[in-house]
Scaffold this motif. Structure first.
Motif, PDB file in Angstrom:
ATOM      1  N   ALA A 131     -14.395  -0.205 -29.335  1.00  0.00           N
ATOM      2  CA  ALA A 131     -14.137   0.507 -28.084  1.00  0.00           C
ATOM      3  C   ALA A 131     -12.821   0.050 -27.459  1.00  0.00           C
ATOM      4  CB  ALA A 131     -15.285   0.289 -27.096  1.00  0.00           C
ATOM      5  N   HIS A 132     -11.991   1.029 -27.079  1.00  0.00           N
ATOM      6  CA  HIS A 132     -10.702   0.834 -26.422  1.00  0.00           C
ATOM      7  C   HIS A 132      -9.672   0.115 -27.293  1.00  0.00           C
ATOM      8  CE1 HIS A 132     -12.199   2.671 -22.855  1.00  0.00           C
ATOM      9  NE2 HIS A 132     -13.189   1.811 -22.754  1.00  0.00           N
ATOM     10  N   ASP A 137      -9.106   4.801 -28.901  1.00  0.00           N
ATOM     11  CA  ASP A 137      -8.621   5.510 -27.722  1.00  0.00           C
ATOM     12  C   ASP A 137      -7.938   6.817 -28.116  1.00  0.00           C
ATOM     13  OD1 ASP A 137      -9.598   3.728 -25.883  1.00  0.00           O
ATOM     14  OD2 ASP A 137      -7.682   2.793 -25.422  1.00  0.00           O
ATOM     15  N   HIS A 270      -9.757   6.360 -18.662  1.00  0.00           N
ATOM     16  CA  HIS A 270      -9.916   6.182 -20.100  1.00  0.00           C
ATOM     17  C   HIS A 270      -9.686   4.734 -20.540  1.00  0.00           C
ATOM     18  CE1 HIS A 270     -10.071  10.530 -20.694  1.00  0.00           C
ATOM     19  NE2 HIS A 270      -8.989  10.650 -19.952  1.00  0.00           N
ATOM     20  N   GLY A 272     -11.022   1.676 -19.390  1.00  0.00           N
ATOM     21  CA  GLY A 272     -12.190   0.806 -19.519  1.00  0.00           C
ATOM     22  C   GLY A 272     -12.062  -0.461 -18.698  1.00  0.00           C
ATOM     23  N   ARG A 273     -13.197  -0.965 -18.236  1.00  0.00           N
ATOM     24  CA  ARG A 273     -13.209  -2.147 -17.373  1.00  0.00           C
ATOM     25  C   ARG A 273     -12.535  -3.346 -18.029  1.00  0.00           C
ATOM     26  NH1 ARG A 273     -16.609  -3.866 -13.078  1.00  0.00           N
ATOM     27  NH2 ARG A 273     -17.912  -2.010 -13.366  1.00  0.00           N
ATOM     28  N   ARG A 318     -20.509  10.800 -21.644  1.00  0.00           N
ATOM     29  CA  ARG A 318     -19.900   9.918 -22.648  1.00  0.00           C
ATOM     30  C   ARG A 318     -19.948  10.533 -24.038  1.00  0.00           C
ATOM     31  NH1 ARG A 318     -22.402   5.968 -19.316  1.00  0.00           N
ATOM     32  NH2 ARG A 318     -24.327   6.065 -20.521  1.00  0.00           N
ATOM     33  N   ASP A 324     -16.124   7.120 -24.145  1.00  0.00           N
ATOM     34  CA  ASP A 324     -15.594   5.801 -23.757  1.00  0.00           C
ATOM     35  C   ASP A 324     -14.995   5.784 -22.354  1.00  0.00           C
ATOM     36  OD1 ASP A 324     -16.403   4.788 -26.171  1.00  0.00           O
ATOM     37  OD2 ASP A 324     -14.403   4.685 -27.058  1.00  0.00           O
ATOM     38  N   GLU A 326     -14.827   5.404 -18.344  1.00  0.00           N
ATOM     39  CA  GLU A 326     -15.546   4.562 -17.385  1.00  0.00           C
ATOM     40  C   GLU A 326     -15.027   4.838 -15.974  1.00  0.00           C
ATOM     41  OE1 GLU A 326     -16.439   0.377 -18.370  1.00  0.00           O
ATOM     42  OE2 GLU A 326     -15.296   0.716 -20.212  1.00  0.00           O
TER      43      GLU A 326
END
Length: 434
Positions: A131-132, A137, A270, A272-273, A318, A324, A326
């Motif tokens: 992820a990311h 991405d 897009h 992400g944390r 999602r 992905d 957030e």
């Protein structure tokens, strides 16, 4: 009397389930697959009718998480809505589950007689990798934005701006409201002729072309969408701006400065944390000392949804819309920005403007829905109608918000090119062009 037919038994089971789940008086009508109607019991200005296309759809709609079940059934055409879809979603939220867990288990048991196997939906995202990561991405962005330029052109404004518009007077059409938004962004950045502007997540190039045309800037846009790059390059060439405007298929993490100003419009959702600190550090390093960043991002709203995660899990969005993606509270963005070295100079909430923008998009899509179906297929056209209607309600109800944050990279003396008030933004009669 003889035994009831299988059709009659299915109808009776469905009616029983509706009576259990929908509170009395019933706020919406239900039209069954045979054309019969269970009318609403609450008079409404905008009547909403839930249309069940086949008996087994109820079994799908009652399986948690309900947002995923409802969304998939809608995409497949198992049910439809007569009336305003956004209004239907408002009613759905008002129907907070009134059954305790034991009663709910009984409802699900009753629904088993209506079950069928799920179809494989071709519009779901199929991402691979961590992820990311840069590769994942890229897949996520292309899933949403590389659908079809012609599809987006059906319902976006003439500049193809796919983010919150700005309606300072309230009666602007979409083209004017989007130009107002571009003007708002560039005035907040205090963009000057000849300055270098970076636009991360540049979309179809609306901002960078506007910055060169109206402000005389040198602009670079980056995006991970191949089709956006194709469209933006064609627009740049049509306007003879190749010497001042470029757009590249590039990850924001690979951008190198220096730039005088930067904009990030609807891109940080897009990121992400976990990657948010890296995102702000990257843009901080790309700016000259004294430079400014306009960070425009959807955030969690001030009003929490009434639904539990069993009902509103976010899984549908999602899986089908923004893989992905957030949506984070505003404070997480401000914290990460300050830790990267930025000074927070200004924060503005544009929440009502995004509800209005989405309603414009939905109306324009509805007006050309047959063309949209021919271009991208029925399931994908219904997906965009559903997600944008749901988003309009979420912004109107306060579950989502959107903020523009002006950030400064102080120079060696701790200064940035920000006037002492907002007065300069309104010189010349307000937004909407120079």
């Amino acid at each position: 009397m003889g035994a009831s037919t299988p059709h009659e038994r299915l109808k009776k089971t469905a009616q029983h389930l509706i009576e259990q789940v929908l509170p009395r008086p019933r706020p919406l009508g239900v039209r069954f697959w045979d054309g019969s109607l269970l009318p609403p019991e609450v008079p409404r200005e905008d009547t909403v009718i839930l249309v069940l296309k086949r008996p087994e759809v109820l079994a799908r709609l009652l399986e948690p998480p309900l947002d995923l079940a409802l969304g998939e059934a809608y995409l497949e055409g198992d049910f439809d809505v007569e009336g305003n879809l956004e209004k239907a979603l408002e009613i759905a939220e008002s129907l907070t589950p009134r059954l305790n867990p034991l009663e709910w288990a009984g409802v699900l048991r009753d629904a088993t007689s209506l079950k069928k196997g799920l179809k494989a939906l071709g519009v779901a995202a199929r991402l691979k990798g961590r992820a990311h990561s840069k590769e994942r991405d890229r897949q996520a962005i292309q899933h949403h934005y590389d659908v079809s330029n012609r599809f987006y052109r059906l319902w976006l404004d003439q500049r193809m701006v796919y983010s919150c518009a700005y309606f300072p007077q309230g009666d602007e059409d979409l083209d004017q409201a989007q130009e107002n938004k571009l003007e708002l962004v560039l005035k907040k950045l205090r963009l000057q002729p000849g300055e270098r502007l970076l636009d991360v997540g540049a979309g179809w190039g609306g901002l960078i072309v506007y910055a060169a045309e109206r402000y005389g800037a040198q602009a670079l846009g980056v995006t991970l969408s191949k089709r956006q790059v194709e469209h933006a390059r064609a627009v740049i060439a049509e306007n003879g701006l190749e010497d001042r405007v470029q757009i590249e298929l590039r990850d924001y993490r690979d951008v190198r400065g220096p730039f005088d100003k930067a904009a990030s419009i609807g891109m940080a959702e897009h990121v992400g944390r976990e990657k948010l600190p890296e995102y702000f550090r990257t843009l901080y390093q790309a700016l000259r000392p004294g430079g400014l960043l306009l960070h425009h991002v959807i955030t969690r709203g001030p009003v929490p949804p009434r639904f539990s995660k069993t009902v509103a899990s976010g899984e549908f969005m999602r899986r089908y819309v923004f893989p992905d993606g957030e949506i984070l509270p505003l404070w997480t963005h401000l914290k990460a920005a300050e830790e990267a070295g930025f000074e927070v100079c200004d924060v503005e909430d544009l929440r009502p403007h995004y509800a209005k923008t989405l309603r414009h998009w939905v109306a324009r899509l509805e007006a050309r829905f047959a063309e949209a179906v021919r271009e991208v297929g029925a399931a994908r056209a219904r997906l965009w109608r559903l997600y944008m209607s749901a988003s309009a309600y979420q912004f109107a109800a306060g579950h989502l918000a959107i903020h523009q944050v002006l950030l400064a990279k102080p120079n060696a003396k701790g200064q940035a090119a920000v006037p002492p008030s907002r007065a300069d933004l309104y010189i010349g009669g307000g937004y909407g062009g120079r």
